[in-house]
Design a protein around this motif. Sequence first.
Motif, PDB file in Angstrom:
ATOM      1  N   GLU A 110       2.617   6.372  -7.072  1.00  0.00           N
ATOM      2  CA  GLU A 110       1.504   5.471  -6.762  1.00  0.00           C
ATOM      3  C   GLU A 110       0.475   5.406  -7.878  1.00  0.00           C
ATOM      4  OE1 GLU A 110      -0.353   6.262  -3.028  1.00  0.00           O
ATOM      5  OE2 GLU A 110       0.926   4.785  -2.037  1.00  0.00           O
ATOM      6  N   GLU A 111       0.232   6.540  -8.540  1.00  0.00           N
ATOM      7  CA  GLU A 111      -0.775   6.556  -9.597  1.00  0.00           C
ATOM      8  C   GLU A 111      -0.356   5.740 -10.812  1.00  0.00           C
ATOM      9  OE1 GLU A 111       1.521  10.511  -9.720  1.00  0.00           O
ATOM     10  OE2 GLU A 111       0.612   9.193  -8.213  1.00  0.00           O
ATOM     11  N   LYS A 114      -0.399   0.583 -11.223  1.00  0.00           N
ATOM     12  CA  LYS A 114      -1.106  -0.403 -12.038  1.00  0.00           C
ATOM     13  C   LYS A 114      -0.366  -0.650 -13.345  1.00  0.00           C
ATOM     14  CE  LYS A 114      -5.743  -1.518 -13.755  1.00  0.00           C
ATOM     15  NZ  LYS A 114      -7.154  -1.050 -13.851  1.00  0.00           N
ATOM     16  N   VAL A 138      -3.886  -3.950  -7.896  1.00  0.00           N
ATOM     17  CA  VAL A 138      -3.408  -2.902  -6.994  1.00  0.00           C
ATOM     18  C   VAL A 138      -4.439  -2.774  -5.883  1.00  0.00           C
ATOM     19  CG1 VAL A 138      -2.834  -0.468  -6.709  1.00  0.00           C
ATOM     20  CG2 VAL A 138      -2.180  -1.661  -8.816  1.00  0.00           C
ATOM     21  N   GLU A 139      -3.998  -2.965  -4.639  1.00  0.00           N
ATOM     22  CA  GLU A 139      -4.907  -2.911  -3.500  1.00  0.00           C
ATOM     23  C   GLU A 139      -4.660  -1.648  -2.687  1.00  0.00           C
ATOM     24  OE1 GLU A 139      -5.166  -6.485  -1.277  1.00  0.00           O
ATOM     25  OE2 GLU A 139      -5.282  -7.770  -3.061  1.00  0.00           O
ATOM     26  N   GLU A 140      -5.739  -1.100  -2.178  1.00  0.00           N
ATOM     27  CA  GLU A 140      -5.675   0.152  -1.432  1.00  0.00           C
ATOM     28  C   GLU A 140      -5.601  -0.118   0.070  1.00  0.00           C
ATOM     29  OE1 GLU A 140      -5.760   3.255  -2.685  1.00  0.00           O
ATOM     30  OE2 GLU A 140      -6.172   2.825  -4.801  1.00  0.00           O
ATOM     31  N   LYS A 141      -4.604   0.521   0.701  1.00  0.00           N
ATOM     32  CA  LYS A 141      -4.574   0.564   2.158  1.00  0.00           C
ATOM     33  C   LYS A 141      -4.870   2.000   2.566  1.00  0.00           C
ATOM     34  CE  LYS A 141      -2.591  -1.990   4.867  1.00  0.00           C
ATOM     35  NZ  LYS A 141      -1.744  -2.693   5.860  1.00  0.00           N
ATOM     36  N   GLU A 142      -4.993   2.234   3.841  1.00  0.00           N
ATOM     37  CA  GLU A 142      -5.389   3.568   4.283  1.00  0.00           C
ATOM     38  C   GLU A 142      -4.368   4.633   3.883  1.00  0.00           C
ATOM     39  OE1 GLU A 142      -6.667   5.891   8.412  1.00  0.00           O
ATOM     40  OE2 GLU A 142      -6.423   3.708   8.381  1.00  0.00           O
ATOM     41  N   ARG A 145      -0.741   2.332  -1.446  1.00  0.00           N
ATOM     42  CA  ARG A 145      -1.218   1.273  -2.329  1.00  0.00           C
ATOM     43  C   ARG A 145      -0.184   0.149  -2.415  1.00  0.00           C
ATOM     44  NH1 ARG A 145      -3.144   5.100  -7.426  1.00  0.00           N
ATOM     45  NH2 ARG A 145      -4.883   6.144  -6.339  1.00  0.00           N
ATOM     46  N   GLN A 197      -0.970  -7.939   3.180  1.00  0.00           N
ATOM     47  CA  GLN A 197      -1.900  -6.919   3.676  1.00  0.00           C
ATOM     48  C   GLN A 197      -1.497  -6.403   5.058  1.00  0.00           C
ATOM     49  OE1 GLN A 197      -4.447  -5.137   2.629  1.00  0.00           O
ATOM     50  NE2 GLN A 197      -4.406  -5.955   0.558  1.00  0.00           N
TER      51      GLN A 197
END
Length: 213
Positions: A110-111, A114, A138-142, A145, A197
């Motif tokens: 995940e890191e 991007k 890159v969008e963050e979900k709970e 990503r 989303q």
Amino acid sequence: MEHMDEEILKQKKLLRQQEEKRSSAESMEQEAGESIYDEVVHIIGKETHFEQRQIPELGISICMPETFFMLTDDIRGIIYPAGNAPSHVFAGEDIPFQLAVSMTEHLIPEERMKDFMKQTAKVLEAVGPKVKITETSVEEKEQFRIGIMEFASRAADMTVYNIQFCVSRENGLLMGTVNFPGKYRKRMAPLAKQIIQSLEIIKEETDGINHIS
């Protein structure tokens, strides 16, 4: 006199086309304010309803029109003649977009998402002038990503707008795309992003029941 009549008819046709175009633009702008979570959603004038649907084979659930169905292998082969068809492609009659999802063997932490999206954009642009990248993010979900890349590509008879998304999983990289005719971008892009989303991961717990995270 005959020439004047022809000119008048041409002007009337032009005015009618301009009015239809203006009316269509206004309609799409109004529709763009709707959400996939509304009871009724209009897509280029067609009324539809969305539902969260599980895809157990991929371990996910995602929102899509309730009339969407998964395309057969034969149809997928026609749409993707190069032989790289996604494992799951959903579409519906009179709804001008497709949703495609697959699990790949790529392991992307995940890191590094991007950087991966930027590298993927470069590869696509290298394909040639038929592909134009418009945005990567890159969008963050709970719980995870989502890497997102938007690009326009040229098909045989039209421009296609694509919104690709990627999610890192333990067993590989989940990749998906929502694509539609470029002329509907103003209406479809916000809706496509809402669909992306809505993605959720299904986790099977020890009780044997699938749980959404």
